[in-house]
Design a protein around this motif. Structure first.
Motif, short mmCIF file in Angstrom:
data_model
loop_
_atom_site.label_atom_id
_atom_site.label_comp_id
_atom_site.label_asym_id
_atom_site.label_seq_id
_atom_site.Cartn_x
_atom_site.Cartn_y
_atom_site.Cartn_z
N TRP A 300 0.85 -1.19 0.00
CA TRP A 300 0.00 0.00 0.00
C TRP A 300 0.89 1.24 0.00
N ILE A 301 0.73 2.08 -0.99
CA ILE A 301 1.43 3.38 -1.02
C ILE A 301 0.38 4.42 -0.67
N CYS A 302 0.46 4.91 0.55
CA CYS A 302 -0.60 5.76 1.09
C CYS A 302 -0.03 7.07 1.62
N ARG A 303 -0.91 7.97 1.96
CA ARG A 303 -0.50 9.25 2.54
C ARG A 303 0.04 9.02 3.94
N GLU A 304 1.11 9.67 4.28
CA GLU A 304 1.64 9.63 5.64
C GLU A 304 0.77 10.53 6.52
N TYR A 305 0.53 10.10 7.75
CA TYR A 305 -0.37 10.86 8.63
C TYR A 305 0.23 12.22 9.03
N LYS A 306 1.50 12.25 9.35
CA LYS A 306 2.10 13.48 9.89
C LYS A 306 1.92 14.70 9.00
N LEU A 338 -8.24 11.39 10.06
CA LEU A 338 -8.80 10.51 11.09
C LEU A 338 -7.80 10.33 12.23
N GLY A 339 -6.55 10.06 11.89
CA GLY A 339 -5.51 9.93 12.90
C GLY A 339 -5.64 8.68 13.75
N PRO A 340 -4.63 8.37 14.55
CA PRO A 340 -4.67 7.15 15.39
C PRO A 340 -5.77 7.19 16.44
N GLU A 341 -6.04 8.38 17.01
CA GLU A 341 -7.08 8.46 18.03
C GLU A 341 -8.46 8.27 17.43
N GLY A 342 -8.68 8.86 16.26
CA GLY A 342 -9.97 8.68 15.60
C GLY A 342 -10.20 7.24 15.22
N ALA A 361 -4.66 8.49 7.67
CA ALA A 361 -4.43 9.69 6.86
C ALA A 361 -5.59 9.99 5.92
N THR A 362 -6.73 9.33 6.13
CA THR A 362 -7.91 9.62 5.31
C THR A 362 -8.77 10.66 6.00
N PRO A 363 -9.67 11.33 5.26
CA PRO A 363 -10.47 12.41 5.85
C PRO A 363 -11.57 11.89 6.77
#
Length: 401
Positions: A300-306, A338-342, A361-363
């Protein structure tokens, strides 16, 4: 041929010759030629040079506009000023074209520019794409940028101007050896007796461009066979990826990172080699605002959260230049990652069989610190998230330059 044709003219010999050539070609066939001069304001004489172009355009019966670079960096600010000026020039030209209903803008790049760029890229150990010729046309912000002089030398254009008693200005920065391009230009005088002339170097760049097109085509075919777009990420079959030649694998990863991150320029080759090896061996890698994660023989090539942790948009507006989120009540709601807490508030996220790092890293829709919806993590709650660019645009991007 469009009814209106734009031409970017700085006042230098290349662009002044282009303006006169276009006038000779199209003055009698009903094509209106509009001239734009970008005044970067970086030299005391830039304003006078723009006015000189305005006068020359008026003599030819052409409309002329001066485009000011108003948000240029102040003295002492860090950054590559030439690169910033180049970016600003294209932004100003495309905006000007859109406002004036101009679909095509001609630029004065020459064979000398091709040769100089080739030598500069050689000094950086560039691959096929870096050594390839500039494309004759390029789409930017809905405007076609056309380069009709790529096989004509700078000296040929000046001979053309002298024969017609036309004037041009010489940018003093063209003699400033602090700039890499100037040093390369000066070195070419010593290379010519060895057969490395402008014409031959430009021909090499064209040959490399042909090779690039072939490599892009096979990268496109490989992607069609082993890749898909899912939840904003590019998902690649790892076993098939391992069988790819190094150059095709490199291109597929580079374009994937650019498409996911929205970056204009590709990552440097050295870290991309490490990323390619990580994918082949099933490891993880972070690069250019993206993460590469391998799960169950799929990468998976995905957006990085940071990089998106602080991104905020209103519902219905574009978030992270990629997503639009639609749904119900929008008062006091905003779109954030969304982040880890979400993700902890989405108990059903594993059912989609998407790695948690991808979903982080998704909305998602938030009301202050309260998670309202996470459309891609099994917690839609009446909301949906859509990519601004669809999956077909990813595959098309593999064939564009």
């Amino acid at each position: 041929m469009p009814a209106r044709l734009g031409v970017a003219v700085s006042g230098g010999g290349d662009s002044m010759a282009l303006m006169h050539l276009l006038h000779e070609c199209f003055a009698d066939v009903g094509v209106e030629i509009c001239v734009a001069t970008v005044d970067h304001g970086l030299r005391p004489t830039s304003g006078a040079e723009a006015q000189m172009v305005a006068g020359a355009a008026a003599k030819l019966g052409m409309a002329h506009d001066i485009l000011q670079w108003c948000d240029r960096p102040t003295a002492g600010q860090a950054g590559n000023l030439q690169e910033q000026a180049r970016t600003a020039r294209y932004a100003l030209l495309t905006s000007w074209a859109q406002l004036n209903d101009i679909s095509t803008v001609a630029l004065g790049h020459t064979a000398d520019d091709q040769a100089e760029t080739l030598l500069m890229r050689l000094g950086r150990s560039s691959g096929v794409s870096g050594l390839s010729a500039m494309s004759r046309s390029r789409a930017m912000e809905g405007v076609t940028l056309l380069r009709p002089l790529l096989e004509v030398t700078r000296e040929e254009l000046r001979e053309y101007l002298r024969a017609r008693d036309c004037h041009w200005v010489e940018d003093p920065s063209n003699e400033d050896a602090r700039f890499e391009r100037v040093r390369v230009r000066q070195a070419m005088d010593a290379l010519a007796p060895l057969g490395l002339t402008v014409e031959r170097l430009a021909a090499v760049a064209r040959n490399m461009g042909t090779a690039r097109e072939a490599l892009d085509w096979y990268t496109f075919l490989a992607a069609r066979d082993m890749a898909e777009v899912r939840d904003g990420a590019i998902v690649i079959d790892q076993r098939q990826f391992r069988t790819l030649p190094d150059e095709i694998a490199h291109r597929l990863l580079v374009r994937s990172v650019q498409w996911v991150s929205g970056a204009v320029h590709p990552p440097r080759r050295e870290p991309m080699v490490k990323a390619r090896d990580a994918v082949r061996h099933g490891g993880s890698f972070t690069l250019g605002g993206c993460r590469m994660i391998t799960r169950r023989q799929r990468t998976w090539i995905c957006r990085e959260y940071k990089p998106v942790a602080e991104e905020v948009a209103l519902p219905g507006k574009i978030w992270d230049q990629r997503w639009r989120v639609f749904g119900g009540e929008v008062t006091d709601h905003e779109v954030r990652a969304l982040g880890p807490e979400g993700l902890l508030h989405c108990p059903d996220w594993r059912r989609a069989e998407v790695p948690g790092a991808v979903l982080q890293a998704t909305p998602a829709v938030w009301k202050q610190d309260q998670l309202i919806a996470a459309p891609l993590a099994g917690n839609g709650n009446g909301w949906s998230a859509e990519l601004v660019q669809n999956s077909e645009e990813f595959f098309t991007a593999l064939l564009s330059h």
